[in-house]
Motif scaffolding. Structure first.
Motif, PDB file in Angstrom:
ATOM      1  N   ALA A 112       0.809  -1.221   0.000  1.00  0.00           N
ATOM      2  CA  ALA A 112       0.000   0.000   0.000  1.00  0.00           C
ATOM      3  C   ALA A 112       0.838   1.264   0.000  1.00  0.00           C
ATOM      4  CB  ALA A 112      -0.937   0.004   1.204  1.00  0.00           C
ATOM      5  N   VAL A 113       2.037   1.207   0.612  1.00  0.00           N
ATOM      6  CA  VAL A 113       2.881   2.408   0.675  1.00  0.00           C
ATOM      7  C   VAL A 113       4.030   2.358  -0.333  1.00  0.00           C
ATOM      8  CG1 VAL A 113       2.272   2.812   3.083  1.00  0.00           C
ATOM      9  CG2 VAL A 113       4.381   1.560   2.560  1.00  0.00           C
ATOM     10  N   GLY A 114       4.130   1.278  -1.108  1.00  0.00           N
ATOM     11  CA  GLY A 114       5.181   1.162  -2.113  1.00  0.00           C
ATOM     12  C   GLY A 114       6.562   1.073  -1.505  1.00  0.00           C
ATOM     13  N   ALA A 115       6.721   0.229  -0.488  1.00  0.00           N
ATOM     14  CA  ALA A 115       7.970   0.173   0.276  1.00  0.00           C
ATOM     15  C   ALA A 115       8.919  -0.918  -0.204  1.00  0.00           C
ATOM     16  CB  ALA A 115       7.655  -0.036   1.751  1.00  0.00           C
ATOM     17  N   LYS A 116      10.216  -0.697   0.083  1.00  0.00           N
ATOM     18  CA  LYS A 116      11.256  -1.687  -0.197  1.00  0.00           C
ATOM     19  C   LYS A 116      11.873  -2.224   1.088  1.00  0.00           C
ATOM     20  CE  LYS A 116      12.671   0.730  -4.442  1.00  0.00           C
ATOM     21  NZ  LYS A 116      13.772   1.505  -5.059  1.00  0.00           N
ATOM     22  N   SER A 117      11.945  -1.392   2.116  1.00  0.00           N
ATOM     23  CA  SER A 117      12.590  -1.770   3.374  1.00  0.00           C
ATOM     24  C   SER A 117      11.758  -2.792   4.131  1.00  0.00           C
ATOM     25  CB  SER A 117      12.766  -0.548   4.283  1.00  0.00           C
ATOM     26  OG  SER A 117      13.500   0.461   3.651  1.00  0.00           O
ATOM     27  N   TYR A 118      12.436  -3.552   5.012  1.00  0.00           N
ATOM     28  CA  TYR A 118      11.679  -4.396   5.925  1.00  0.00           C
ATOM     29  C   TYR A 118      10.991  -3.504   6.952  1.00  0.00           C
ATOM     30  CZ  TYR A 118      15.427  -3.880   9.423  1.00  0.00           C
ATOM     31  OH  TYR A 118      16.326  -3.367  10.319  1.00  0.00           O
ATOM     32  N   LEU A 119       9.952  -4.003   7.560  1.00  0.00           N
ATOM     33  CA  LEU A 119       9.214  -3.244   8.571  1.00  0.00           C
ATOM     34  C   LEU A 119       9.954  -3.326   9.904  1.00  0.00           C
ATOM     35  CD1 LEU A 119       5.584  -4.298   7.695  1.00  0.00           C
ATOM     36  CD2 LEU A 119       6.220  -1.958   8.256  1.00  0.00           C
TER      37      LEU A 119
END
Length: 200
Positions: A112-119
């Protein structure tokens, strides 16, 4: 088995002044929390947590992601993100971990946020009103220290002993007067390869 969600909470914090100075851009922190019945409560030691993970985690991931995005205005607005769970005193840390450390939970938010990093994450055990700590980092750049942030909030009546508080966090902006540099400056000064920061 659908999750039994007792309540949800949306926490929004806006910092306008930090260190006695006006923030050039206000920092907005958002946390979406759900209080859910611990699906393993009262069952003793459960060897296989997978059926409940598959039934509960996706529902929570979708719900909390929707709450964050609605508060932020869009997925693109979210700059840093994280997750957290606090299990009640009758539960195991493994129960808190089970509901957030699965792609069935996190991928709703990541997509949903277009992320690459782990949470970034936190999983703890505590009583009602225990602090819910949600560490954040830049959704696409783990080395961007301006977005190393932590949201802290609490729910006065949760978690009960047989409940779990599950949360997602987001920031719009970074620390207002960031001045400690990023990991990349350290790596360069130490002569380490950015692609191999531990030099192993």
């Amino acid at each position: 088995m659908a999750p039994t969600i007792r309540k949800t909470l949306l926490h929004v914090e806006t910092t306008l002044i930090e260190g006695g100075r006006q923030a050039p851009v206000p920092l907005r922190l958002i946390a979406a929390l759900a209080v859910v019945k611990n699906p393993w409560a009262g069952r003793g030691f459960v060897d296989d947590l997978k059926p409940e993970i598959h039934a509960v985690a996706p529902v929570l991931g979708e719900l909390l992601t929707r709450m964050v995005i609605e508060a932020a205005g869009s997925g693109a607005s979210v700059e840093a993100y994280g997750k957290s769970a606090v299990v009640g005193l009758d539960g195991e840390i493994e129960h808190a971990s089970a509901l957030i450390h699965t792609l069935r939970f996190g991928n709703h938010y990541r997509t949903a946020v277009g992320a690459k990093s782990y949470l970034a994450f936190c999983n703890t055990r505590g009583p009602a009103n225990a602090p819910v700590m949600i560490p954040l980092m830049d959704k696409n750049d783990e080395g961007r220290r301006s977005h190393y942030l932590t949201i802290q909030c609490a729910i006065p009546d949760a978690p009960a002993a047989d409940e779990i508080v599950v949360a997602l966090g987001a920031s719009i902006g970074g620390r207002p007067h960031h001045r400690i540099g990023d990991r990349y400056q350290d790596l360069k000064e130490l002569g380490h390869d950015v692609a191999n920061p531990a030099s192993v």
